[in-house]
Write a protein that holds these residues in place. Sequence first.
Motif, PDB file in Angstrom:
ATOM      1  N   SER A  21      -5.234   8.461   5.841  1.00  0.00           N
ATOM      2  CA  SER A  21      -5.727   6.874   6.219  1.00  0.00           C
ATOM      3  C   SER A  21      -6.871   7.387   7.384  1.00  0.00           C
ATOM      4  CB  SER A  21      -4.662   6.134   6.576  1.00  0.00           C
ATOM      5  OG  SER A  21      -5.216   4.912   7.075  1.00  0.00           O
ATOM      6  N   ARG A  77      -0.964   7.997   1.804  1.00  0.00           N
ATOM      7  CA  ARG A  77      -1.868   7.164   2.517  1.00  0.00           C
ATOM      8  C   ARG A  77      -1.744   7.536   3.976  1.00  0.00           C
ATOM      9  NH1 ARG A  77      -0.587   2.045   5.138  1.00  0.00           N
ATOM     10  NH2 ARG A  77      -2.563   0.898   5.377  1.00  0.00           N
ATOM     11  N   ASN A 114      -8.605   7.876  -1.601  1.00  0.00           N
ATOM     12  CA  ASN A 114      -8.039   9.121  -1.298  1.00  0.00           C
ATOM     13  C   ASN A 114      -7.311   9.890  -2.500  1.00  0.00           C
ATOM     14  OD1 ASN A 114      -8.734   8.883   1.551  1.00  0.00           O
ATOM     15  ND2 ASN A 114      -6.765   7.392   1.985  1.00  0.00           N
ATOM     16  N   LEU A 132       1.073  -1.284  -0.049  1.00  0.00           N
ATOM     17  CA  LEU A 132       0.106  -0.084   0.093  1.00  0.00           C
ATOM     18  C   LEU A 132       0.702   1.347   0.053  1.00  0.00           C
ATOM     19  CD1 LEU A 132      -2.675  -1.249   2.555  1.00  0.00           C
ATOM     20  CD2 LEU A 132      -3.116  -0.689   0.138  1.00  0.00           C
ATOM     21  N   GLY A 133       0.461   2.265  -0.778  1.00  0.00           N
ATOM     22  CA  GLY A 133       1.352   3.299  -1.096  1.00  0.00           C
ATOM     23  C   GLY A 133       2.211   3.256  -2.329  1.00  0.00           C
ATOM     24  N   LEU A 180      -4.006   1.998  -2.917  1.00  0.00           N
ATOM     25  CA  LEU A 180      -4.383   2.552  -1.615  1.00  0.00           C
ATOM     26  C   LEU A 180      -5.382   1.635  -1.206  1.00  0.00           C
ATOM     27  CD1 LEU A 180      -4.435   6.051  -2.318  1.00  0.00           C
ATOM     28  CD2 LEU A 180      -2.637   5.123  -1.404  1.00  0.00           C
TER      29      LEU A 180
END
Length: 269
Positions: free
Chosen positions: A157, A153, A100, A76-77, A96
């Motif tokens: 988040s 993220r 976002n 993720l990212g 992600l």
Amino acid sequence: MALVTFSCALALFGCVFTACAPSQTTGAQVAASESSSSVESAQPELANCPVARDTTFGGIYLDISIDEFNNLGFSLGDSVNVKFSNGYELQNVPYLDGYNVRAGDPLVIGNPSDTRIEVTLNYVDTLWNTAGVAEGDTATVTLAEKGAFKDLRELLSDRESDERSDYDSDEQFANFRPLKGGALRQGAVYRSSSPINNKHNRAPYVNKLMEQAGITFVLDLSHKADEIEEEIAKNSQQGADLSHIARMQSEGRVDAVGLSVNYLSQPFA
């Protein structure tokens, strides 16, 4: 008389464990010792993975679970490139676990409330048509840049809990509250989480609060008419007490609006 409105995300596909063939491509060489010998560093790649249409939101599911995708080496990212077998390509796309990015921007999403990886245009329901893909097509995902969107993220988040004990009240957990504004009479219109979809364990609480507030009519913003009874039956069989909304549905006091997540589309105008 009181009215309640709500929206929810309805997952139409179950968990899929796939035989997508992951492959690895050669990355940059790294120094191994003072002798200047080098080895090739493998880069994550998902090759020729079957795709399926998200019939609710118009995105493109990849036939691989989130865990399997991450086990290939994606995190993720990361920034990734996605190329479909018909030639359509998306480059430098954020991977992600939340929505976002700006509306309309491409996104590879590993949503914790789902089981599969999805490629989508954020809050737009047209990627399947825009990309021109069809059943039988495949997608290949490669790493563009490791951690390119990691800071984004971490900044944006915000994970909600599905445990009642993490909230101060039933109303807070069910997101149940009266709408205020203008000449709207107090207690005339409420909004809430879904009293039908129990994916986040909130539906029984919404049912109880609706009954207590004397709700007389429901606008279901996310379901289509033919989905409501099926969803109520499924969640009731799993032990959720949805008797209040079931009774309202049988009495014709639930209207299925069936909006998509694309708030820029004509139905929202």
